[in-house]
Design a protein around this motif. Structure first.
Motif, PDB file in Angstrom:
ATOM      1  N   ASN A  66      86.479  47.143  81.395  1.00  0.00           N
ATOM      2  CA  ASN A  66      86.649  47.777  82.371  1.00  0.00           C
ATOM      3  C   ASN A  66      86.024  49.366  82.978  1.00  0.00           C
ATOM      4  OD1 ASN A  66      88.298  50.837  83.046  1.00  0.00           O
ATOM      5  ND2 ASN A  66      90.279  50.517  81.022  1.00  0.00           N
ATOM      6  N   LYS A  67      85.977  48.699  83.755  1.00  0.00           N
ATOM      7  CA  LYS A  67      84.897  49.954  84.731  1.00  0.00           C
ATOM      8  C   LYS A  67      84.794  51.350  84.198  1.00  0.00           C
ATOM      9  CE  LYS A  67      83.406  46.102  87.897  1.00  0.00           C
ATOM     10  NZ  LYS A  67      82.612  46.139  89.196  1.00  0.00           N
ATOM     11  N   ASN A  68      85.721  51.719  84.017  1.00  0.00           N
ATOM     12  CA  ASN A  68      86.399  53.172  83.994  1.00  0.00           C
ATOM     13  C   ASN A  68      85.444  53.861  82.169  1.00  0.00           C
ATOM     14  OD1 ASN A  68      87.587  53.786  86.550  1.00  0.00           O
ATOM     15  ND2 ASN A  68      89.707  52.984  85.492  1.00  0.00           N
ATOM     16  N   LEU A  69      85.223  52.615  81.683  1.00  0.00           N
ATOM     17  CA  LEU A  69      85.083  53.228  80.382  1.00  0.00           C
ATOM     18  C   LEU A  69      83.062  52.423  79.740  1.00  0.00           C
ATOM     19  CD1 LEU A  69      87.202  50.910  77.907  1.00  0.00           C
ATOM     20  CD2 LEU A  69      87.511  53.179  78.564  1.00  0.00           C
ATOM     21  N   HIS A  70      82.616  52.381  81.140  1.00  0.00           N
ATOM     22  CA  HIS A  70      81.378  52.303  81.207  1.00  0.00           C
ATOM     23  C   HIS A  70      80.580  53.602  81.235  1.00  0.00           C
ATOM     24  CE1 HIS A  70      81.001  48.230  83.195  1.00  0.00           C
ATOM     25  NE2 HIS A  70      81.566  48.214  81.636  1.00  0.00           N
ATOM     26  N   LEU A  71      80.871  54.493  80.415  1.00  0.00           N
ATOM     27  CA  LEU A  71      79.875  55.958  80.195  1.00  0.00           C
ATOM     28  C   LEU A  71      79.758  56.378  78.089  1.00  0.00           C
ATOM     29  CD1 LEU A  71      84.188  57.531  80.865  1.00  0.00           C
ATOM     30  CD2 LEU A  71      82.058  57.599  82.429  1.00  0.00           C
ATOM     31  N   PRO A  72      79.124  57.178  78.446  1.00  0.00           N
ATOM     32  CA  PRO A  72      78.026  57.183  77.664  1.00  0.00           C
ATOM     33  C   PRO A  72      78.788  57.445  76.039  1.00  0.00           C
ATOM     34  CG  PRO A  72      76.768  58.470  79.415  1.00  0.00           C
ATOM     35  CD  PRO A  72      78.607  58.057  80.176  1.00  0.00           C
TER      36      PRO A  72
ATOM     37  N   ILE B 281      77.123  68.014  73.543  1.00  0.00           N
ATOM     38  CA  ILE B 281      77.394  68.794  75.124  1.00  0.00           C
ATOM     39  C   ILE B 281      77.654  68.405  76.083  1.00  0.00           C
ATOM     40  CG2 ILE B 281      75.158  67.191  76.801  1.00  0.00           C
ATOM     41  CD1 ILE B 281      73.533  65.729  75.261  1.00  0.00           C
ATOM     42  N   THR B 282      79.018  67.466  75.373  1.00  0.00           N
ATOM     43  CA  THR B 282      80.049  67.920  76.478  1.00  0.00           C
ATOM     44  C   THR B 282      80.717  69.114  76.267  1.00  0.00           C
ATOM     45  OG1 THR B 282      79.905  65.531  76.218  1.00  0.00           O
ATOM     46  CG2 THR B 282      81.973  66.569  76.561  1.00  0.00           C
ATOM     47  N   ILE B 283      80.832  69.548  74.848  1.00  0.00           N
ATOM     48  CA  ILE B 283      81.396  70.817  74.801  1.00  0.00           C
ATOM     49  C   ILE B 283      80.769  72.125  75.778  1.00  0.00           C
ATOM     50  CG2 ILE B 283      81.989  72.418  73.091  1.00  0.00           C
ATOM     51  CD1 ILE B 283      82.929  70.316  71.401  1.00  0.00           C
ATOM     52  N   PHE B 284      79.142  71.937  74.896  1.00  0.00           N
ATOM     53  CA  PHE B 284      78.705  73.223  75.358  1.00  0.00           C
ATOM     54  C   PHE B 284      78.067  73.488  76.689  1.00  0.00           C
ATOM     55  CE2 PHE B 284      78.934  73.507  70.937  1.00  0.00           C
ATOM     56  CZ  PHE B 284      79.449  74.788  70.777  1.00  0.00           C
ATOM     57  N   PHE B 285      77.788  72.200  77.653  1.00  0.00           N
ATOM     58  CA  PHE B 285      77.082  72.193  78.513  1.00  0.00           C
ATOM     59  C   PHE B 285      77.763  70.528  79.413  1.00  0.00           C
ATOM     60  CE2 PHE B 285      73.607  72.381  75.330  1.00  0.00           C
ATOM     61  CZ  PHE B 285      73.289  72.937  75.832  1.00  0.00           C
ATOM     62  N   ALA B 286      79.240  71.291  80.011  1.00  0.00           N
ATOM     63  CA  ALA B 286      80.266  70.348  80.646  1.00  0.00           C
ATOM     64  C   ALA B 286      80.065  70.212  82.108  1.00  0.00           C
ATOM     65  CB  ALA B 286      81.259  70.999  80.629  1.00  0.00           C
TER      66      ALA B 286
ATOM     67  N   GLN C  90      76.636  70.618  82.962  1.00  0.00           N
ATOM     68  CA  GLN C  90      75.652  69.479  83.403  1.00  0.00           C
ATOM     69  C   GLN C  90      75.661  68.386  82.600  1.00  0.00           C
ATOM     70  OE1 GLN C  90      75.063  72.765  81.968  1.00  0.00           O
ATOM     71  NE2 GLN C  90      75.288  74.214  83.731  1.00  0.00           N
ATOM     72  N   TYR C  91      76.589  68.326  81.931  1.00  0.00           N
ATOM     73  CA  TYR C  91      77.041  66.836  81.617  1.00  0.00           C
ATOM     74  C   TYR C  91      76.564  65.691  81.785  1.00  0.00           C
ATOM     75  CZ  TYR C  91      78.987  63.076  78.865  1.00  0.00           C
ATOM     76  OH  TYR C  91      78.976  62.079  77.689  1.00  0.00           O
ATOM     77  N   HIS C  92      77.017  65.358  83.139  1.00  0.00           N
ATOM     78  CA  HIS C  92      76.710  64.120  83.553  1.00  0.00           C
ATOM     79  C   HIS C  92      74.886  64.248  84.218  1.00  0.00           C
ATOM     80  CE1 HIS C  92      81.043  62.716  83.756  1.00  0.00           C
ATOM     81  NE2 HIS C  92      80.934  63.976  84.434  1.00  0.00           N
ATOM     82  N   ASN C  93      74.181  65.088  84.008  1.00  0.00           N
ATOM     83  CA  ASN C  93      72.931  65.513  84.525  1.00  0.00           C
ATOM     84  C   ASN C  93      72.335  65.201  83.362  1.00  0.00           C
ATOM     85  OD1 ASN C  93      73.636  65.691  87.208  1.00  0.00           O
ATOM     86  ND2 ASN C  93      73.958  68.000  86.851  1.00  0.00           N
ATOM     87  N   ILE C  94      72.964  65.031  83.004  1.00  0.00           N
ATOM     88  CA  ILE C  94      71.765  65.975  80.976  1.00  0.00           C
ATOM     89  C   ILE C  94      71.661  63.920  80.523  1.00  0.00           C
ATOM     90  CG2 ILE C  94      71.743  66.234  78.562  1.00  0.00           C
ATOM     91  CD1 ILE C  94      72.776  69.189  79.949  1.00  0.00           C
ATOM     92  N   MET C  95      72.846  63.840  80.223  1.00  0.00           N
ATOM     93  CA  MET C  95      73.435  62.427  79.918  1.00  0.00           C
ATOM     94  C   MET C  95      73.302  61.514  80.026  1.00  0.00           C
ATOM     95  SD  MET C  95      73.081  60.856  76.634  1.00  0.00           S
ATOM     96  CE  MET C  95      73.522  62.134  75.816  1.00  0.00           C
ATOM     97  N   THR C  96      73.117  61.362  81.124  1.00  0.00           N
ATOM     98  CA  THR C  96      72.978  60.283  82.411  1.00  0.00           C
ATOM     99  C   THR C  96      73.252  58.188  81.166  1.00  0.00           C
ATOM    100  OG1 THR C  96      70.632  59.444  82.324  1.00  0.00           O
ATOM    101  CG2 THR C  96      71.872  61.030  84.595  1.00  0.00           C
TER     102      THR C  96
END
Length: 297
Positions: free
Chosen positions: A45-51, A123-128, A130-136
């Motif tokens: 599932n490509k939708n699950l290709h997340l950090p 990071i997801t909670i406190f930097f929501a 900017q998350y996709h820029n921080i955790m690529t």
């Protein structure tokens, strides 16, 4: 260790609790199968290709390794009982070292994977925003590569110097230290979650992400609780074997060695259930896999 545990419990007033090999093999096989399904679902599932899901896959790999460790160990014990292997032969000693390295690798992999999941939730909670820029995705893969290289090197080093008391102390201290660090990170998340949620509540698209992020933190809590309950008794056993092997109270606790080993294997079964229960996307993917429905992955 198996022989030592048997002798100690025989010399004490406590009867050793023996779990049949069939139970170990069944639980280990179920753990391997469940975690393989999680890995396949994330790959398909490509939708699950997340950090986040990649870190979950890392935890699944750790659970597979611990199931393999116990399976190989039981096979080795059975062959020794049947007389095909010498308990203290050169070949058998080397195989035992490999199995021990696999065990340490699985434990360290689980701890560091949980740490990565905790950091990702933070990071997801406190930097929501900017998350996709921080955790690529590339950074997540680099983090996982570093984790497993460090775990592999540490596993080999700990196995080589396993008879040193300092090694046992360092190994057992690492477990509560890492869990304490994760727990502090988790407490910090929940203490500031409400105030942070109020700040981002004014944004038009903030309501759903905040609920999802808090759900991720709750999932992490469940992970930590299950990990502590499953691994804690076994690590306490290691400490007792090192520092008070002939104490009657320690001997009574060591008589349930097989039960503690069974709890470790149960961790590999429980974790995938948590994934499927807490993640609708993963649950839907697994359902499609079981129902064999045609879908555009």
């Amino acid at each position: 260790s198996f022989e030592n545990n048997s002798n100690i419990s025989m010399n004490s007033d406590c009867t050793q609790v023996v779990v049949p090999e069939e139970v170990f093999f069944t639980i280990a096989a179920a753990g391997i199968l469940e975690n393989l399904l999680v890995l396949i679902a994330v790959i398909k599932n490509k939708n699950l290709h997340l950090p986040m899901y990649f870190f979950i896959c890392s935890l699944s790999v750790s659970d597979i390794l611990v199931s393999l460790y116990k399976t190989l160990e039981n096979i080795l014990i059975i062959l020794c009982k049947m007389g095909y292997l010498t308990p203290r032969g050169y070949f058998e000693t080397k195989i035992d070292d490999v199995i021990d390295s696999l065990f340490i690798l699985s434990l360290l992999g689980s701890i560091f994977s949980l740490l990565a999941i905790a950091a990702d939730r933070y990071i997801t909670i406190f930097f929501a925003l900017q998350y996709h820029n921080i955790m690529t995705l590339n950074r997540a893969l680099i983090i996982l590569a570093v984790i497993w290289v460090v775990c592999a090197g540490s596993g080999i080093a700990i196995t080589i110097f396993s008879h040193e008391t300092a090694t046992v102390i360092s190994f057992t201290i690492l477990f509560p230290f890492m869990l304490t660090f994760i727990l502090c990170l988790y407490i910090h998340m929940f203490l500031l979650a409400r105030s942070h949620a109020k700040k981002i509540a004014s944004l038009p698209t903030s309501a759903v992400p905040s609920r999802v992020n808090l759900k991720g933190a709750i999932t992490l809590t469940i992970f930590l609780g299950v990990f502590l309950c499953c691994w804690g008794p076994f690590l306490l056993h290691i400490l007792l074997v090192t520092f008070c092997p002939f104490n009657p109270y320690c001997a009574c606790y060591m008589s349930i060695f097989h039960v503690n080993a069974t709890l470790i294997l149960c961790n590999g079964i429980i974790d995938p259930m948590i994934y499927a229960f807490r993640s609708p996307e993963l649950r839907s993917t697994l359902k499609k896999m079981f129902c064999c429905t045609r879908s555009d992955w």
